[in-house]
Each structure stands twice: as C-alpha cells, then as structure tokens.
Design an enzyme around this catalytic site. Structure first.
Site, PDB file in Angstrom:
ATOM      1  N   HIS A  75       0.704  -1.151   0.577  1.00 49.06           N
ATOM      2  CA  HIS A  75       0.232   0.141  -0.323  1.00 49.06           C
ATOM      3  C   HIS A  75       0.668   1.332   0.331  1.00 49.06           C
ATOM      4  O   HIS A  75       1.908   1.847   1.010  1.00 49.06           O
ATOM      5  CB  HIS A  75      -1.435  -0.099   1.130  1.00 49.06           C
ATOM      6  N   GLU A 100       8.696   1.896  -3.414  1.00 48.68           N
ATOM      7  CA  GLU A 100       7.711   0.262  -3.547  1.00 48.68           C
ATOM      8  C   GLU A 100       8.792  -1.429  -3.979  1.00 48.68           C
ATOM      9  O   GLU A 100       8.720  -2.282  -3.786  1.00 48.68           O
ATOM     10  CB  GLU A 100       6.706   0.662  -4.530  1.00 48.68           C
TER      11      GLU A 100
HETATM   12  C1  GRF Z   1       0.915   0.953  -6.218  1.00 50.41           C
HETATM   13  O1  GRF Z   1       1.768   2.127  -6.300  1.00 50.41           O
HETATM   14  C2  GRF Z   1       0.571   0.283  -5.383  1.00 50.41           C
HETATM   15  O2  GRF Z   1       1.257   0.671  -3.656  1.00 50.41           O
HETATM   16  C3  GRF Z   1      -0.545   0.715  -5.060  1.00 50.41           C
HETATM   17  O3  GRF Z   1      -0.910   0.481  -6.595  1.00 50.41           O
HETATM   18  C4  GRF Z   1       0.150   0.505  -8.116  1.00 50.41           C
HETATM   19  C5  GRF Z   1       0.062  -0.494  -8.158  1.00 50.41           C
HETATM   20  O4  GRF Z   1       1.266  -0.105  -9.593  1.00 50.41           O
HETATM   21  N1  GRF Z   1      -1.416  -0.280  -4.814  1.00 50.41           N
HETATM   22  P1  GRF Z   1       2.023  -1.491 -10.310  1.00 50.41           P
HETATM   23  O5  GRF Z   1       0.984  -1.464 -11.142  1.00 50.41           O
HETATM   24  O6  GRF Z   1       3.018  -2.086  -9.662  1.00 50.41           O
HETATM   25  O7  GRF Z   1       2.908  -0.725 -11.129  1.00 50.41           O
END
Ligand code: GRF
Length: 204
Positions: free
Chosen positions: A111, A176
């Site tokens: 998240h 992330e």
């Molecule tokens: C990411 O920011 C994730 O944290 C959120 O949605 C986005 C997805 O990005 N839940 P991706 O599809 O991994 O590029």
C-alpha cells in the site's frame, strides 16, 4: 525445502510485479512465479507477464455474476498453479473472507502510504490534502480488513512543497520497488514470524 510458487494479482501497470520478476532473476528471491492474474483484460501486467513466458490469466470481474464467483475462479487458478504465496501488487479489489481463508497468512499486499494512515484507493491525494510531511509505503499480510493486516516492512519518503499526486507517487514507487522484493525474500526464506494478529517479527 521446495521452492515457493508465487501467484501475483495485478489490476494495471504491473511495475511492482516487474520489480519482483527482476529480484527472482537476480537470485534475491528464491521462488518462481506460477501465475499472474488480473481482474481486467486491459491490465498491462498481463502482457508483461506473457512476454516473460509467465502464465497469465484474466478473471474478468465484470464477467462474473458475483464477488463469490470471481474469487472462486481466482482461488481455482491459484490452486491449479500450486501457488504457496499470493502477492497483491496493485490489485484494486477488496477480497472477502472466503479468499483470505483460502490463503490464510499467505497473502501479502503493498500500500502506498504509511498504514494505518491513508488506507484506501487515493492515498497520495489524501496525504497531500492532509498536509503530512512524510509518506511512504507499507507491505503487510492481508486479513479481513482493508489495508489492515499485520505490517511486515515500511519505508518513508519526504512530502515536498509543490508535490502533486504524480510526483509523490513516483517518489513512493521507487521505495515500493525495493521494499516488496525484500518482504517476499523474507517470507520465502522463512524469516517472518507472525507473533499475533498484529505483530510480525523478522528473524535473524
Ligand atoms: C502501487 O503504487 C501500489 O502500491 C498500489 O498501486 C500501485 C500499483 O502500481 N497499490 P504497479 O501496477 O505495481 O505499477
């Protein structure tokens, strides 16, 4: 010990999925991807996965009569692929207790905020509206609550004057892409100990 098999669920772009694929490729994560599932036929993640030779299937939510039917199809695909860890990577659907029960303590989510603050679908917008000076991202086990389960890892970024949703999202996304592979590595290496329904200890 046999290798973990990941089932990755995405709704869109799939950049987190790509960071996980790269971490498997480099040997950081000792697991394989058994299947990539999406809830939308247009999800870019489908194309990325199939180009990498990974089985990818769309279970179109809109073509399912109910949430139960949708989740039964997801679980059937995951079980057929012998998945041992479900990775939600930008999967924009809430899962019911039926799904959570099918993979109890074996579902991770990412998240893009510091939970428990700013859960939900508009984290960056909500952070900017509130005026916090830091944001970040959270990897957690999934339980029945939305963006709620026990936290595994978090990392922070500054919120800068003049940030827009896009600039903040980009700064968080860089984190992330480091944090999710790291959390999956810890899981597959057997280093995550769930102490109770809130606390995760990382074993040395
Ligand atoms: C990411 O920011 C994730 O944290 C959120 O949605 C986005 C997805 O990005 N839940 P991706 O599809 O991994 O590029």
């Amino acid at each position: 010990m046999s290798k973990h098999i990941l089932g990755i669920l995405c709704s869109g772009r799939g950049s987190n999925m790509q960071s996980i694929m790269a971490a498997i490729e480099s040997g950081q994560i000792k697991a394989e991807i058994g299947i990539v599932l999406t809830d939308k036929p247009e999800a870019r993640a489908l194309q990325v996965a199939s180009e990498a030779g990974i089985k990818s299937v769309c279970v179109n939510r809109k073509a399912c009569a109910s949430q139960q039917e949708f989740e039964e199809k997801l679980v059937a695909e995951l079980k057929a692929a012998n998945v041992t860890l479900v990775v939600l990577a930008g999967f924009m659907r809430i899962l019911s207790p039926y799904f959570v029960d099918a993979y109890r303590h074996q579902i991770l989510n990412i998240h893009p905020s510091l939970l428990p603050s700013f859960g939900g679908a508009h984290a960056h917008r909500d952070v900017l509206a509130y005026g916090t000076k830091v944001s970040g991202c959270t990897i957690h086990f999934v339980d029945e609550g939305m963006d709620h389960g026990p936290i595994i890892l978090q990392d922070t970024v500054p919120v800068l004057d003049g940030d827009t949703e896009e600039t903040l999202a980009a700064r968080v996304l860089e984190k992330e892409h480091i944090l999710y592979p790291r959390a999956i590595e810890l899981f597959v290496d057997g280093r995550l100990e769930l102490l109770d329904d809130r606390h995760v200890r990382i074993k040395e």
